[in-house]
Scaffold this motif. Structure first.
Motif, PDB file in Angstrom:
ATOM      1  N   GLY A  18     -12.077  14.179   9.481  1.00 20.35           N
ATOM      2  CA  GLY A  18     -13.122  13.260   9.284  1.00 20.35           C
ATOM      3  C   GLY A  18     -12.427  12.162   8.469  1.00 20.35           C
ATOM      4  N   ARG A  19     -13.530  11.661   7.378  1.00 22.53           N
ATOM      5  CA  ARG A  19     -13.250  11.030   6.415  1.00 22.53           C
ATOM      6  C   ARG A  19     -13.202  11.402   5.124  1.00 22.53           C
ATOM      7  N   LEU A  47      -3.231  16.439   7.008  1.00 20.70           N
ATOM      8  CA  LEU A  47      -3.958  15.259   7.038  1.00 20.70           C
ATOM      9  C   LEU A  47      -4.028  14.657   8.700  1.00 20.70           C
ATOM     10  N   SER A  48      -3.397  15.506   9.427  1.00 17.87           N
ATOM     11  CA  SER A  48      -3.409  14.922  10.585  1.00 17.87           C
ATOM     12  C   SER A  48      -4.635  14.667  11.442  1.00 17.87           C
ATOM     13  N   SER A  49      -5.685  15.315  10.982  1.00 19.28           N
ATOM     14  CA  SER A  49      -7.215  14.936  11.659  1.00 19.28           C
ATOM     15  C   SER A  49      -7.995  14.248  10.844  1.00 19.28           C
ATOM     16  N   LEU A  50      -7.481  13.736   9.783  1.00 17.09           N
ATOM     17  CA  LEU A  50      -8.167  13.002   8.699  1.00 17.09           C
ATOM     18  C   LEU A  50      -8.044  11.495   9.283  1.00 17.09           C
ATOM     19  N   GLU A  51      -9.156  10.830   9.609  1.00 11.53           N
ATOM     20  CA  GLU A  51      -9.364   9.471  10.146  1.00 11.53           C
ATOM     21  C   GLU A  51      -9.343   8.217   9.145  1.00 11.53           C
ATOM     22  N   PHE A  52      -9.856   8.641   7.891  1.00 11.89           N
ATOM     23  CA  PHE A  52      -9.931   7.483   6.776  1.00 11.89           C
ATOM     24  C   PHE A  52      -9.705   8.241   5.609  1.00 11.89           C
ATOM     25  N   VAL A  53      -9.290   7.193   4.716  1.00 13.41           N
ATOM     26  CA  VAL A  53      -9.211   7.559   3.234  1.00 13.41           C
ATOM     27  C   VAL A  53      -9.755   6.469   2.304  1.00 13.41           C
ATOM     28  N   ASP A  54     -10.556   6.618   1.337  1.00 10.89           N
ATOM     29  CA  ASP A  54     -10.622   5.331   0.412  1.00 10.89           C
ATOM     30  C   ASP A  54     -10.109   5.676  -0.768  1.00 10.89           C
ATOM     31  N   SER A  55     -10.127   4.756  -1.758  1.00  8.16           N
ATOM     32  CA  SER A  55      -9.548   4.777  -2.942  1.00  8.16           C
ATOM     33  C   SER A  55     -10.098   6.007  -3.644  1.00  8.16           C
ATOM     34  N   ALA A  56     -11.281   6.462  -3.633  1.00  9.02           N
ATOM     35  CA  ALA A  56     -11.777   7.482  -4.583  1.00  9.02           C
ATOM     36  C   ALA A  56     -11.338   8.870  -3.606  1.00  9.02           C
ATOM     37  N   GLY A  57     -11.040   8.767  -2.352  1.00  4.13           N
ATOM     38  CA  GLY A  57     -10.345   9.765  -1.578  1.00  4.13           C
ATOM     39  C   GLY A  57      -9.028  10.339  -2.562  1.00  4.13           C
ATOM     40  N   GLY A  82      -1.969   6.897  10.906  1.00  2.00           N
ATOM     41  CA  GLY A  82      -2.807   5.820  11.241  1.00  2.00           C
ATOM     42  C   GLY A  82      -3.404   5.095   9.640  1.00  2.00           C
ATOM     43  N   GLN A  83      -4.451   5.089   9.564  1.00  2.00           N
ATOM     44  CA  GLN A  83      -5.078   4.410   8.280  1.00  2.00           C
ATOM     45  C   GLN A  83      -4.656   5.083   6.842  1.00  2.00           C
TER      46      GLN A  83
END
Length: 101
Positions: A18-19, A47-57, A82-83
């Motif tokens: 997920g995210r 992390l292959s199924s992680l779609e999104f990470v932000d700066s907090a992540g 990806g991202q």
């Protein structure tokens, strides 16, 4: 974010899905607690199924690294795409946490 843990002798793999954002702080804190208690010396975040990470992540990944170092465990990141891969590259996380493809 959801996760699943696969434990092996001295190498545990945690699959994140997920995210990974600020909203996941409590979940990641709980996960870090599980990782600290796990038998494995090496804790691999898949992390292959992680779609999104932000700066907090990203900040939470660094906290996970510090927590693993404090209990003499190794944290490794694996399979970012990806991202997520772009953000890890731009943030130069590989200088602090080993990243495997």
């Amino acid at each position: 974010m959801d996760y699943g843990i696969e434990q092996r002798d001295r190498d545990d793999t945690i699959r994140l899905r997920g995210r990974l954002t600020f909203n996941d702080h409590a979940k990641l804190r709980a996960l870090i607690g599980e990782m600290k208690q796990a038998k494995g010396q090496r804790q691999t975040l898949d992390l292959s199924s992680l779609e999104f990470v932000d700066s907090a992540g990203i900040g939470m990944l660094l906290i996970a690294r510090e927590e693993m170092t404090a209990v003499n465990k190794t944290l490794v990141l694996r399979g970012a795409v990806g991202q997520v891969k772009r953000v890890l590259t731009v943030a130069q996380i590989g200088k602090l946490i080993p990243i495997e493809d």
